[in-house]
Design a protein around this motif. Structure first.
Motif, PDB file in Angstrom:
ATOM      1  N   SER A   1       0.850  -1.193   0.000  1.00 20.99           N
ATOM      2  CA  SER A   1       0.000   0.000   0.000  1.00 20.99           C
ATOM      3  C   SER A   1       0.886   1.244   0.000  1.00 20.99           C
ATOM      4  N   HIS A   2       0.259   2.408   0.012  1.00 22.93           N
ATOM      5  CA  HIS A   2       0.984   3.688   0.097  1.00 22.93           C
ATOM      6  C   HIS A   2       2.047   3.826  -0.989  1.00 22.93           C
ATOM      7  N   GLN A   3       1.738   3.377  -2.200  1.00 20.03           N
ATOM      8  CA  GLN A   3       2.712   3.517  -3.291  1.00 20.03           C
ATOM      9  C   GLN A   3       3.010   4.998  -3.527  1.00 20.03           C
ATOM     10  N   ALA A   4       4.284   5.300  -3.780  1.00 21.72           N
ATOM     11  CA  ALA A   4       4.692   6.690  -4.012  1.00 21.72           C
ATOM     12  C   ALA A   4       3.950   7.266  -5.222  1.00 21.72           C
ATOM     13  N   VAL A   5       3.419   8.460  -5.062  1.00 17.95           N
ATOM     14  CA  VAL A   5       2.722   9.136  -6.162  1.00 17.95           C
ATOM     15  C   VAL A   5       3.497  10.412  -6.491  1.00 17.95           C
ATOM     16  N   PRO A   6       3.943  10.557  -7.756  1.00 20.17           N
ATOM     17  CA  PRO A   6       4.672  11.779  -8.118  1.00 20.17           C
ATOM     18  C   PRO A   6       3.837  13.028  -7.853  1.00 20.17           C
ATOM     19  N   THR A   7       4.461  14.018  -7.247  1.00 19.78           N
ATOM     20  CA  THR A   7       3.766  15.268  -6.931  1.00 19.78           C
ATOM     21  C   THR A   7       4.578  16.435  -7.482  1.00 19.78           C
ATOM     22  N   VAL A   8       3.924  17.294  -8.250  1.00 20.60           N
ATOM     23  CA  VAL A   8       4.601  18.513  -8.706  1.00 20.60           C
ATOM     24  C   VAL A   8       4.536  19.519  -7.562  1.00 20.60           C
ATOM     25  N   TYR A   9       5.711  19.976  -7.116  1.00 22.76           N
ATOM     26  CA  TYR A   9       5.723  20.966  -6.033  1.00 22.76           C
ATOM     27  C   TYR A   9       5.185  22.296  -6.553  1.00 22.76           C
ATOM     28  N   ARG A  10       5.729  22.715  -7.697  1.00 28.21           N
ATOM     29  CA  ARG A  10       5.175  23.901  -8.359  1.00 28.21           C
ATOM     30  C   ARG A  10       5.819  24.073  -9.737  1.00 28.21           C
ATOM     31  N   GLU A  11       5.149  24.858 -10.567  1.00 31.96           N
ATOM     32  CA  GLU A  11       5.748  25.231 -11.856  1.00 31.96           C
ATOM     33  C   GLU A  11       6.606  26.456 -11.611  1.00 31.96           C
ATOM     34  N   VAL A  12       7.903  26.338 -11.874  1.00 32.31           N
ATOM     35  CA  VAL A  12       8.809  27.459 -11.579  1.00 32.31           C
ATOM     36  C   VAL A  12       9.259  28.195 -12.836  1.00 32.31           C
ATOM     37  N   LEU A  13       9.081  27.547 -13.981  1.00 33.87           N
ATOM     38  CA  LEU A  13       9.524  28.114 -15.256  1.00 33.87           C
ATOM     39  C   LEU A  13       8.511  27.775 -16.331  1.00 33.87           C
ATOM     40  N   SER A  14       8.469  28.592 -17.372  1.00 35.36           N
ATOM     41  CA  SER A  14       7.697  28.173 -18.539  1.00 35.36           C
ATOM     42  C   SER A  14       8.495  27.064 -19.237  1.00 35.36           C
ATOM     43  N   ALA A  15       7.788  26.214 -19.984  1.00 34.16           N
ATOM     44  CA  ALA A  15       8.462  25.129 -20.713  1.00 34.16           C
ATOM     45  C   ALA A  15       9.492  25.701 -21.682  1.00 34.16           C
ATOM     46  N   ASN A  16       9.200  26.872 -22.251  1.00 33.82           N
ATOM     47  CA  ASN A  16      10.106  27.507 -23.208  1.00 33.82           C
ATOM     48  C   ASN A  16      11.406  27.958 -22.547  1.00 33.82           C
ATOM     49  N   THR A  17      11.279  28.614 -21.385  1.00 32.09           N
ATOM     50  CA  THR A  17      12.477  29.058 -20.652  1.00 32.09           C
ATOM     51  C   THR A  17      13.304  27.856 -20.210  1.00 32.09           C
ATOM     52  N   ALA A  18      12.613  26.812 -19.753  1.00 31.31           N
ATOM     53  CA  ALA A  18      13.310  25.584 -19.329  1.00 31.31           C
ATOM     54  C   ALA A  18      14.092  24.975 -20.489  1.00 31.31           C
ATOM     55  N   GLU A  19      13.499  25.008 -21.677  1.00 34.60           N
ATOM     56  CA  GLU A  19      14.153  24.426 -22.860  1.00 34.60           C
ATOM     57  C   GLU A  19      15.418  25.209 -23.237  1.00 34.60           C
ATOM     58  N   ILE A  20      15.330  26.540 -23.157  1.00 32.93           N
ATOM     59  CA  ILE A  20      16.511  27.373 -23.464  1.00 32.93           C
ATOM     60  C   ILE A  20      17.620  27.108 -22.438  1.00 32.93           C
TER      61      ILE A  20
END
Length: 410
Positions: free
Chosen positions: A305-324
């Motif tokens: 039981s209690h399998q780990a579930v991925p959790t997004v803490y927060r979005e800190v960047l746009s996908a575009n900025t992250a890609e650059i």
């Protein structure tokens, strides 16, 4: 059942390696001392000297989280008086390997799956032996979990945050680096006084040019840099389910010279290795910062039981900025200060850091590397800090290479 009459459950690593278990009142650990030392801060002890998995997941290990059904099942099976077993996300063999690479130099290595937040490696030197922690004469600071509690000046790893602010603000300029510049009457030098020549943002990031980033920080101004640091989680009390993480620090004084140094990762900047890994993970994960996870699963009477579930803490960047940023970090490993972090068969992206600090009037340097593997099959981010070792490119970067190579190529 009272806690005193319950046998604590066992703790396993992600591969089912048993790390801690009980026989009656006696708590047992793996026979291999280096394995115990390499996982000690994650596991913690049962004497209350440290807080690790054995304390944090005590409600499972002592059976307090078991349902009525679980308890009835235990009575039927004749196994009453035993807590649940806990499986961690940690790979103890890889942790032991990383611990050995620190080679008795104070520091930490942390590896996290940047998609799920699961911690694969979490190791520190110096460490303690959970078997004998209450009796041992410990090395100074051995009980300190540097991964989560060690607050270090980030040095040039902070340029990830400053570059993100610049990309978002659309600021990029051409500049000729002569190895030093003056901001508000304060001299700022590049490492070793190196003159990097003609540069723009991408080139300055690749060569880790202090003077460019100092001038960039002033152009960005206090508000934009402070907001970027805040978005990445600086000055924040982290409250994670599986882990306690000390607060990282970013502050400004109103002086341009302090702003310049803060954007370079000095002044009063402080960051933990785990937080730095979260920052890097956000770049790898298209702007999404994962919450660190340590608990993989709980086993009660053989059922999981209690399998780990991925959790997004927060979005800190746009996908575009992250890609650059990702492209810039890839270039650092391909042709910049972190070529010693390159691993065969995969693309590694990263950033070195050489963080100045003063001891008794003498200037020393912590050696940093933070980076990740850009590969769906190996979604791992890493941070390495070696205290007082010198340049990031010389110590932390090759150490990170060995760990990542072990993960990918065995």
């Amino acid at each position: 059942q009272t806690v005193s009459s319950v046998d604590m459950g066992a703790v396993y690593d992600v591969n089912g390696q048993k790390l801690a278990w009980s026989d009656g009142d006696e708590r047992n650990y793996d026979d291999e001392k280096r394995l115990r030392l390499s996982t000690a801060h994650v596991l913690g002890d049962v004497t209350g000297m440290t807080i690790g998995a054995q304390t944090r997941f005590g409600k499972y290990l002592y059976g307090k989280a078991q349902s009525i059904g679980d308890r009835v099942e235990a009575v039927i099976q004749g196994s009453t008086g035993k807590g649940s077993d806990v499986y961690l996300t940690i790979d103890s063999e890889l942790s032991e390997y990383a611990y050995k690479l620190l080679d008795e130099r104070n520091g930490a290595v942390v590896v996290m799956n940047y998609k799920t937040g699961e911690l694969l490696i979490h190791t520190n030197y110096p460490s303690f032996d959970p078997v004998s922690v209450a009796e041992d004469e410990l090395i100074d600071t051995a009980l300190v979990d540097r991964v989560t509690m060690g607050r270090y000046p980030p040095g040039s790893t902070m340029k990830i945050v400053t570059a993100a602010a610049a990309i978002d603000a659309g600021i990029d300029f051409e500049y000729e680096c002569t190895g030093e510049t003056v901001v508000d009457g304060v001299l700022i030098r590049c490492a070793g006084g190196t003159a990097h020549g003609e540069e723009d943002l991408a080139k300055a990031f690749t060569s880790s040019c202090n003077t460019y980033f100092a001038l960039l920080s002033v152009m960005l101004g206090e508000d934009r840099i402070f907001e970027a640091a805040k978005a990445f989680g600086f000055n924040e009390e982290f409250n994670f389910t599986d882990i306690t993480l000390y607060r990282s620090n970013f502050e400004l004084s109103g002086k341009e010279s302090d702003l310049a140094w803060a954007g370079v990762g000095q002044y009063k900047d402080l960051v933990t290795p785990l937080h730095m890994t979260m920052i890097t993970s956000a770049v790898a994960n298209r702007g999404l910062m994962p919450e660190p996870k340590l608990l993989k699963a709980v086993s009660t009477n053989g059922s999981m039981s209690h399998q780990a579930v991925p959790t997004v803490y927060r979005e800190v960047l746009s996908a575009n900025t992250a890609e650059i940023l990702a492209g810039m970090m890839e270039r650092v490993v391909r042709m910049g200060t972190a070529t010693s972090a390159a691993v065969e068969n995969v693309i590694v992206c990263g950033k070195t850091g050489t963080a100045e600090y003063t001891v008794d009037g003498e200037i020393k340097n912590h050696s940093w590397f933070t980076g990740y593997i850009a590969d769906e099959e190996y979604p791992y981010a890493i941070s390495v800090i070696v205290e007082g070792a010198g340049y990031g490119s010389k110590y932390a970067s090759p150490l990170a290479q060995k760990v990542l190579n072990k993960i990918v190529n065995g």
